[in-house]
Design a protein around this motif. Structure first.
Motif, PDB file in Angstrom:
ATOM      1  N   ILE A  61      34.551  17.290 -54.656  1.00 32.75           N
ATOM      2  CA  ILE A  61      34.355  17.048 -55.227  1.00 32.75           C
ATOM      3  C   ILE A  61      36.015  16.735 -55.731  1.00 32.75           C
ATOM      4  N   ALA A  62      35.482  15.297 -57.074  1.00 30.62           N
ATOM      5  CA  ALA A  62      36.550  14.530 -57.318  1.00 30.62           C
ATOM      6  C   ALA A  62      36.990  16.057 -59.431  1.00 30.62           C
ATOM      7  N   ALA A  63      38.209  14.408 -59.842  1.00 34.60           N
ATOM      8  CA  ALA A  63      38.636  15.687 -60.878  1.00 34.60           C
ATOM      9  C   ALA A  63      37.852  15.254 -62.279  1.00 34.60           C
ATOM     10  N   TRP A  64      37.688  15.133 -63.467  1.00 35.15           N
ATOM     11  CA  TRP A  64      37.528  14.142 -64.361  1.00 35.15           C
ATOM     12  C   TRP A  64      38.915  13.252 -64.298  1.00 35.15           C
ATOM     13  N   THR A  65      38.705  12.270 -64.693  1.00 32.83           N
ATOM     14  CA  THR A  65      39.699  11.354 -65.491  1.00 32.83           C
ATOM     15  C   THR A  65      39.117  10.699 -66.160  1.00 32.83           C
ATOM     16  N   ALA A  66      40.220   9.470 -67.237  1.00 31.43           N
ATOM     17  CA  ALA A  66      39.710   9.191 -68.639  1.00 31.43           C
ATOM     18  C   ALA A  66      38.632   7.727 -68.034  1.00 31.43           C
ATOM     19  N   GLU A  67      38.789   7.588 -67.049  1.00 26.31           N
ATOM     20  CA  GLU A  67      37.943   6.484 -66.459  1.00 26.31           C
ATOM     21  C   GLU A  67      36.233   7.006 -65.766  1.00 26.31           C
ATOM     22  N   PHE A  68      36.512   8.089 -66.257  1.00 24.85           N
ATOM     23  CA  PHE A  68      34.783   8.253 -66.285  1.00 24.85           C
ATOM     24  C   PHE A  68      33.547   7.602 -66.622  1.00 24.85           C
ATOM     25  N   GLU A  69      32.681   6.821 -65.790  1.00 25.24           N
ATOM     26  CA  GLU A  69      32.030   6.722 -66.285  1.00 25.24           C
ATOM     27  C   GLU A  69      29.970   7.189 -66.699  1.00 25.24           C
ATOM     28  N   PRO A  70      29.613   7.522 -66.952  1.00 24.99           N
ATOM     29  CA  PRO A  70      29.159   6.560 -68.286  1.00 24.99           C
ATOM     30  C   PRO A  70      29.626   8.048 -69.435  1.00 24.99           C
ATOM     31  N   ASP A  71      29.608   7.467 -70.127  1.00 23.11           N
ATOM     32  CA  ASP A  71      30.385   8.933 -71.955  1.00 23.11           C
ATOM     33  C   ASP A  71      29.016   9.460 -72.428  1.00 23.11           C
ATOM     34  N   GLY A  72      29.494   9.635 -73.029  1.00 26.34           N
ATOM     35  CA  GLY A  72      28.007  10.767 -73.684  1.00 26.34           C
ATOM     36  C   GLY A  72      28.595  12.157 -73.655  1.00 26.34           C
ATOM     37  N   VAL A 105      29.519  22.139 -76.808  1.00 28.51           N
ATOM     38  CA  VAL A 105      28.931  20.623 -77.103  1.00 28.51           C
ATOM     39  C   VAL A 105      30.233  19.950 -76.071  1.00 28.51           C
ATOM     40  N   TYR A 106      29.818  19.460 -75.039  1.00 26.61           N
ATOM     41  CA  TYR A 106      31.187  18.242 -73.668  1.00 26.61           C
ATOM     42  C   TYR A 106      31.094  17.313 -74.663  1.00 26.61           C
ATOM     43  N   ASN A 107      32.563  16.693 -74.791  1.00 29.77           N
ATOM     44  CA  ASN A 107      32.657  15.324 -74.635  1.00 29.77           C
ATOM     45  C   ASN A 107      33.411  15.147 -73.583  1.00 29.77           C
ATOM     46  N   ASN A 156      36.535  12.684 -73.804  1.00 34.35           N
ATOM     47  CA  ASN A 156      37.802  13.102 -74.088  1.00 34.35           C
ATOM     48  C   ASN A 156      38.453  14.354 -73.598  1.00 34.35           C
ATOM     49  N   ASN A 157      36.870  14.604 -72.636  1.00 36.65           N
ATOM     50  CA  ASN A 157      36.940  15.454 -71.556  1.00 36.65           C
ATOM     51  C   ASN A 157      37.221  17.482 -72.747  1.00 36.65           C
ATOM     52  N   ALA A 158      36.570  17.052 -73.929  1.00 35.41           N
ATOM     53  CA  ALA A 158      36.607  18.576 -74.278  1.00 35.41           C
ATOM     54  C   ALA A 158      35.477  19.269 -75.187  1.00 35.41           C
ATOM     55  N   ARG A 159      35.266  20.419 -75.287  1.00 32.42           N
ATOM     56  CA  ARG A 159      34.479  21.400 -75.515  1.00 32.42           C
ATOM     57  C   ARG A 159      34.496  21.774 -76.560  1.00 32.42           C
ATOM     58  N   TYR A 160      33.508  22.446 -77.660  1.00 31.11           N
ATOM     59  CA  TYR A 160      33.004  23.365 -78.707  1.00 31.11           C
ATOM     60  C   TYR A 160      32.223  24.466 -78.635  1.00 31.11           C
ATOM     61  N   PRO A 161      31.965  25.064 -80.024  1.00 31.54           N
ATOM     62  CA  PRO A 161      30.619  25.687 -79.911  1.00 31.54           C
ATOM     63  C   PRO A 161      30.564  24.909 -81.120  1.00 31.54           C
ATOM     64  N   LEU A 162      28.620  25.317 -81.235  1.00 25.95           N
ATOM     65  CA  LEU A 162      28.092  25.105 -82.268  1.00 25.95           C
ATOM     66  C   LEU A 162      27.501  25.836 -83.233  1.00 25.95           C
ATOM     67  N   THR A 220      27.449   5.903 -55.390  1.00 25.85           N
ATOM     68  CA  THR A 220      28.061   6.660 -54.659  1.00 25.85           C
ATOM     69  C   THR A 220      27.695   7.941 -54.388  1.00 25.85           C
ATOM     70  N   GLY A 221      27.592   8.390 -54.516  1.00 25.34           N
ATOM     71  CA  GLY A 221      26.892   9.709 -53.904  1.00 25.34           C
ATOM     72  C   GLY A 221      28.685  10.714 -54.298  1.00 25.34           C
ATOM     73  N   VAL A 222      29.695  10.381 -55.415  1.00 23.91           N
ATOM     74  CA  VAL A 222      30.451  11.340 -55.732  1.00 23.91           C
ATOM     75  C   VAL A 222      30.155  12.249 -57.109  1.00 23.91           C
ATOM     76  N   PHE A 223      30.685  13.331 -56.328  1.00 23.20           N
ATOM     77  CA  PHE A 223      30.760  14.213 -57.165  1.00 23.20           C
ATOM     78  C   PHE A 223      32.201  14.824 -57.925  1.00 23.20           C
ATOM     79  N   THR A 224      32.161  14.909 -59.095  1.00 23.48           N
ATOM     80  CA  THR A 224      32.773  15.016 -60.498  1.00 23.48           C
ATOM     81  C   THR A 224      32.804  16.415 -60.829  1.00 23.48           C
ATOM     82  N   GLU A 225      33.778  17.132 -61.310  1.00 30.23           N
ATOM     83  CA  GLU A 225      33.645  17.797 -62.271  1.00 30.23           C
ATOM     84  C   GLU A 225      34.331  17.860 -63.449  1.00 30.23           C
ATOM     85  N   LEU A 226      33.332  18.051 -64.156  1.00 35.28           N
ATOM     86  CA  LEU A 226      33.884  17.549 -65.923  1.00 35.28           C
ATOM     87  C   LEU A 226      34.498  18.565 -66.180  1.00 35.28           C
TER      88      LEU A 226
END
Length: 408
Positions: free
Chosen positions: A57-68, A81-83, A86-92, A381-387
């Protein structure tokens, strides 16, 4: 010995007939050799391709795509919300934790939610802004098309309502109906027949009209853990799980995905997967009916395949692994970089990225101290990433709600 003209003619005719038969047989063999499909082509729709990069399992990097933005819950109080960018999260604020009843709009720009202040169903941007009430009293609200809502009441009535006009309603005949075709008038329904429950498609446009027989398309018996079903976002197809014994052993049951397109003439159920050829008996997903996950472009379906090692479909099970079906080709891809035994009554819910390239779900990796991870799978690619980590199982499972686009 002299032959009469008649005898000679009969002999020539018999010889000619035999030669014609021989030539015909050779001709048929030549045509079969010339036009028979290659064996690999015949096997392709029924094969499962392993996508196993072996990278962990890969770690998140700023190059991760797609955004959202991925909506999920990281506590029991609200939706978060998990953005990705910018790898940020906050409650609504003023939201409840949400399960499958928060619906993403067809353009991935909006999501429905239940307002904790007035208990009304509304819509908002994926970052929680631009909130608007849609329906004051409802059990669920879906987008039937980009401009029209499908509203289910607590009493299991349903009506269509223009998003901009909540006073204009068209009620539908939905007795025993489980789901309704997006943009169309077919409903998936269930009824009891003797000791069994059976599923069928019903034409809601003519259903209940006096003097007109109900138009039905039978879809077979509905069984717990073998009855998942979902409409494609474009409304063209219904995918559903069917089960049955695939050999003479009554305990050797399994699941396959079938599909039907109501616009076909005539609409005919078609088997879309042949997992038994690869795995023998297996289970697709869990007890929740609506969790076959269509890609937003209506071309692929993501689902979990769970090994069955005995007749108990809950207790005699192995790992659950994500598979993706391409409905145009019949190709199935298996992503073996992650598996889970947390699949009963339901495996993790899968949501697609807006561009139909990635999947997101909540997964628990044994041996770490991060709790449930928000994982993304690149289906190429089959790569799993931890967001992110620490997703809270507000409804029993740590599921993301939706993957949508930020406001523009």
């Amino acid at each position: 010995m002299r032959l009469s003209a008649r005898t000679l003619l009969a002999f020539v005719h018999k010889l000619y007939s035999r030669w014609m038969i021989v030539l015909f047989i050779f001709g048929v063999l030549a045509l079969l050799a010339a036009y028979s499909p290659d064996a690999s082509v015949l096997a392709a729709p029924y094969s499962v391709t392993d996508i196993c990069p072996g990278t962990g399992i890969a770690a998140w990097t700023a190059e991760f795509e797609p955004d959202g933005i991925v909506l999920a819950s990281f506590d029991r109080a609200s939706m978060w919300v998990y953005n990705i960018g910018n790898n940020a999260r906050y409650p609504l604020p003023d939201t409840y934790p949400c399960g499958a009843n928060c619906r993403l709009s067809p353009d991935s720009q909006w999501v429905t939610f239940l307002n904790s202040q007035n208990s009304a169903y509304g819509k908002m941007r994926l970052d929680g802004t631009e909130r608007t009430d849609l329906v004051l009293y409802a059990n669920d609200v879906e987008w039937w098309n980009p401009d029209t809502l499908l509203v289910w009441t607590p009493g299991h009535e349903a009506y269509l309502q223009p998003e901009s006009d909540n006073a204009n309603r068209e009620y539908l005949s939905v007795n025993s109906v489980l789901s309704i075709q997006p943009g169309g008038r077919w409903g998936l329904a269930i009824e009891q027949q003797g000791d069994d429950f059976t599923r069928y498609l019903s034409n809601l446009e003519t259903r209940g009209l006096q003097g007109i027989a109900e138009q039905r398309i039978p879809l077979g018996v509905a069984l717990p853990y073998f009855d998942a079903a979902a409409w494609s976002p474009d409304g063209a197809s219904l995918a559903y799980v069917a089960s049955g014994p695939f050999d003479d052993s009554v305990s050797n049951w399994g699941s396959e995905i079938w599909g039907i397109r109501p616009a076909d003439d005539p609409p005919t159920p078609t088997q879309w997967t042949h997992l038994y050829d690869t795995y023998g008996a297996s289970r697709i997903n869990g007890r929740a009916v609506g969790q076959l996950s269509w890609s937003p472009n209506s071309t692929r379906i993501a689902f979990w395949v769970i090994e069955l090692i005995g007749p108990d479909v809950v207790g005699n099970t192995g790992n659950a692994i994500i598979h993706v079906l391409n409905i145009a080709t019949g190709d199935v891809q298996k992503y073996c970089g992650y598996s889970t035994t947390e699949h009963s009554p339901n495996p993790p819910r899968i949501v697609w990225s807006p561009d139909s390239t990635h999947l997101a779900f909540g997964g628990n990796v044994p041996g770490d101290d991060k709790g449930y991870l928000l994982l993304a799978l690149d289906t190429t690619t089959g790569v799993f990433t931890e967001l992110s980590n620490g997703i809270y199982p507000a409804y029993g499972t740590a599921d993301p709600v939706a993957w949508g686009l930020p406001p523009t």
